[in-house]
Design a protein around this motif. Structure first.
Motif, PDB file in Angstrom:
ATOM      1  N   VAL A 155     -60.059  -0.415  14.397  1.00 38.63           N
ATOM      2  CA  VAL A 155     -60.670   0.560  15.309  1.00 38.63           C
ATOM      3  C   VAL A 155     -61.550  -0.150  16.333  1.00 38.63           C
ATOM      4  O   VAL A 155     -61.538   0.171  17.531  1.00 38.63           O
ATOM      5  CB  VAL A 155     -61.488   1.587  14.503  1.00 38.63           C
ATOM      6  N   GLU A 225     -51.952   4.189  13.139  1.00 34.48           N
ATOM      7  CA  GLU A 225     -52.842   5.357  13.093  1.00 34.48           C
ATOM      8  C   GLU A 225     -54.129   5.120  13.880  1.00 34.48           C
ATOM      9  O   GLU A 225     -54.604   6.020  14.590  1.00 34.48           O
ATOM     10  CB  GLU A 225     -53.165   5.681  11.633  1.00 34.48           C
ATOM     11  N   THR A 226     -54.710   3.941  13.756  1.00 32.03           N
ATOM     12  CA  THR A 226     -55.957   3.676  14.487  1.00 32.03           C
ATOM     13  C   THR A 226     -55.703   3.597  15.992  1.00 32.03           C
ATOM     14  O   THR A 226     -56.569   3.978  16.795  1.00 32.03           O
ATOM     15  CB  THR A 226     -56.580   2.361  14.006  1.00 32.03           C
ATOM     16  N   ARG A 228     -53.549   5.364  17.610  1.00 31.60           N
ATOM     17  CA  ARG A 228     -53.310   6.724  18.116  1.00 31.60           C
ATOM     18  C   ARG A 228     -54.534   7.621  18.001  1.00 31.60           C
ATOM     19  O   ARG A 228     -54.776   8.466  18.862  1.00 31.60           O
ATOM     20  CB  ARG A 228     -52.159   7.365  17.334  1.00 31.60           C
ATOM     21  N   ASP A 229     -55.317   7.464  16.921  1.00 31.51           N
ATOM     22  CA  ASP A 229     -56.317   8.472  16.569  1.00 31.51           C
ATOM     23  C   ASP A 229     -57.757   8.080  16.843  1.00 31.51           C
ATOM     24  O   ASP A 229     -58.662   8.898  16.656  1.00 31.51           O
ATOM     25  CB  ASP A 229     -56.188   8.819  15.080  1.00 31.51           C
ATOM     26  N   THR A 230     -58.019   6.862  17.227  1.00 28.47           N
ATOM     27  CA  THR A 230     -59.421   6.468  17.389  1.00 28.47           C
ATOM     28  C   THR A 230     -60.022   6.916  18.704  1.00 28.47           C
ATOM     29  O   THR A 230     -61.234   6.882  18.883  1.00 28.47           O
ATOM     30  CB  THR A 230     -59.561   4.943  17.283  1.00 28.47           C
ATOM     31  N   GLY A 231     -59.207   7.340  19.674  1.00 26.17           N
ATOM     32  CA  GLY A 231     -59.745   7.842  20.937  1.00 26.17           C
ATOM     33  C   GLY A 231     -59.888   6.800  22.008  1.00 26.17           C
ATOM     34  O   GLY A 231     -60.197   7.143  23.153  1.00 26.17           O
ATOM     35  N   GLU A 234     -55.316   7.065  25.141  1.00 28.41           N
ATOM     36  CA  GLU A 234     -54.799   8.423  25.200  1.00 28.41           C
ATOM     37  C   GLU A 234     -53.625   8.534  24.225  1.00 28.41           C
ATOM     38  O   GLU A 234     -52.738   7.658  24.213  1.00 28.41           O
ATOM     39  CB  GLU A 234     -54.332   8.748  26.622  1.00 28.41           C
ATOM     40  N   PRO A 235     -53.595   9.555  23.369  1.00 26.90           N
ATOM     41  CA  PRO A 235     -52.510   9.642  22.377  1.00 26.90           C
ATOM     42  C   PRO A 235     -51.127   9.652  23.012  1.00 26.90           C
ATOM     43  O   PRO A 235     -50.172   9.132  22.414  1.00 26.90           O
ATOM     44  CB  PRO A 235     -52.806  10.961  21.653  1.00 26.90           C
TER      45      PRO A 235
END
Length: 364
Positions: A155, A225-226, A228-231, A234-235
């Motif tokens: 992250v 996952e990190t 895509r999802d950590t912000g 952009e996803p």
């Protein structure tokens, strides 16, 4: 054996029956004390035996009734013995019946505890107490596990993959531009605003799946996952595709390799600003050097460079395991880093356009 030695022996046996931890050394020490002049009277002998055999107040309190019991057994026998003519009188031994001026009523005789065996046979078979040995404390086994990078480090490193582009609403106050305008005009008129910037970095993850990469599935899954999802990204700008050994022919949208997508279609979605991170052991997991794998990987990298040059390779195997395998050759064709905190940081620097800091060399 005189009376005192017999008294010491009987008392020694009785104390051992009462769970006293006495050995042959304590018994011989008591006999030596008697021979050396200690215990001329019964009171002195009692004190001497207490000092030698009792190591606590509880043992002393347990010693005294047994001592009185043995004294009570010896006294009647001594009364039955005739006095030895011309013998030396002991001052504090129990008085003989002949020395009493007037007969006194004899005290009530306590009932002695029965002894199971004659004392003379037990001196040779006394149990020898084993010396206590200090055992070393067992140290817990340290279980070593290969854990190259944590989810938190992933992250943290993804935050550096940024390509800010000012394409949002113009509502951010630009202080430097405002001061410059005031100094140029000579008076303040209006503040200067600039557009809000957005992170326009696009990331393509190509992840090797199954085979020798099976032990690293939890790392590759956390990596996707990190991202895509950590912000930090952009996803919609993060895409991940999977392959096995060499990315050629078709890639897959899922980790089970059941949803194929043409490789050309994936490459056509890339442009010069697309960052590509390949995650594979490149044959270092098993240590093989395979010509087909090397040629296929080099061919794929050559094809990928037609679309973008922001390419890096992340290898979950340690760098010293690359030597002699296919990874040793492939690492000379693309910036390859081992999957740890420093390696991921260097890989992100490469795919965001920074110069390579730690080039690979098989001599390291």
């Amino acid at each position: 054996m005189n009376d005192r030695d017999e008294l010491v022996q009987r008392l020694f046996l009785r104390l051992n029956q009462s769970q006293f931890q006495l050995g042959l050394g304590e018994y011989l020490a008591a006999l030596s004390a008697v021979e050396g002049g200690f215990g001329q009277s019964l009171e002195e002998l009692e004190d001497t035996l207490k000092l030698l055999w009792c190591h606590s107040l509880a043992e002393q309190s347990q010693f005294e009734p047994l001592w009185q019991l043995e004294i009570a057994q010896i006294s009647p026998r001594q009364r039955r013995k005739p006095p030895f003519p011309g013998g030396r009188k002991s001052g504090r031994l129990p008085p003989s019946p002949s020395s009493a001026a007037t007969p006194r009523p004899s005290p009530p005789t306590p009932h002695p505890l029965p002894l199971n065996s004659p004392p003379k046979a037990e001196t040779g078979v006394l149990p020898v107490q084993a010396p206590s040995r200090l055992t070393m404390a067992e140290e817990p086994l340290s279980l070593q596990a290969y854990y190259p990078i944590s989810r938190r480090s992933m992250v943290y490193n993804w935050r550096y993959l940024r390509r800010p582009v000012a394409d949002g609403p113009q509502d951010v106050l630009d202080v430097a531009a405002t001061i410059q305008q005031v100094s140029r005009q000579g008076f303040y008129l209006t503040p200067v605003y600039r557009r809000r910037s957005r992170n326009q970095a696009r990331l393509l993850l190509l992840v090797d799946q199954n085979g020798s990469m099976t032990p690293f599935h939890h790392f590759t899954r956390a990596l996707v996952e990190t991202a895509r999802d950590t912000g930090a990204l952009e996803p919609d700008n993060v895409s991940a595709f999977y392959f096995q050994n060499v990315p050629m022919g078709s890639l897959y949208r899922d980790t089970h390799l059941t949803k194929p997508v043409g490789l050309r279609a994936v490459l056509n979605s890339c442009d010069g600003g697309t960052s590509v991170l390949i995650v594979s052991d490149a044959g270092a997991g098993r240590g093989y050097r395979t010509k087909d794998r090397i040629r296929g990987s080099i061919r794929f990298l050559t094809q990928l460079r037609r679309y973008t040059t922001l390419i890096a390779w992340l290898n979950p195997m340690p760098q010293h395991r690359w030597v002699g395998s296919s990874a040793d050759v492939i690492a000379n064709a693309v910036p390859m880093f081992q999957m740890d905190n420093e390696g991921l940081g260097n890989a992100i620097d490469v795919i965001r356009g920074q110069p390579l800091t730690y080039p690979y060399s098989s001599s390291l």
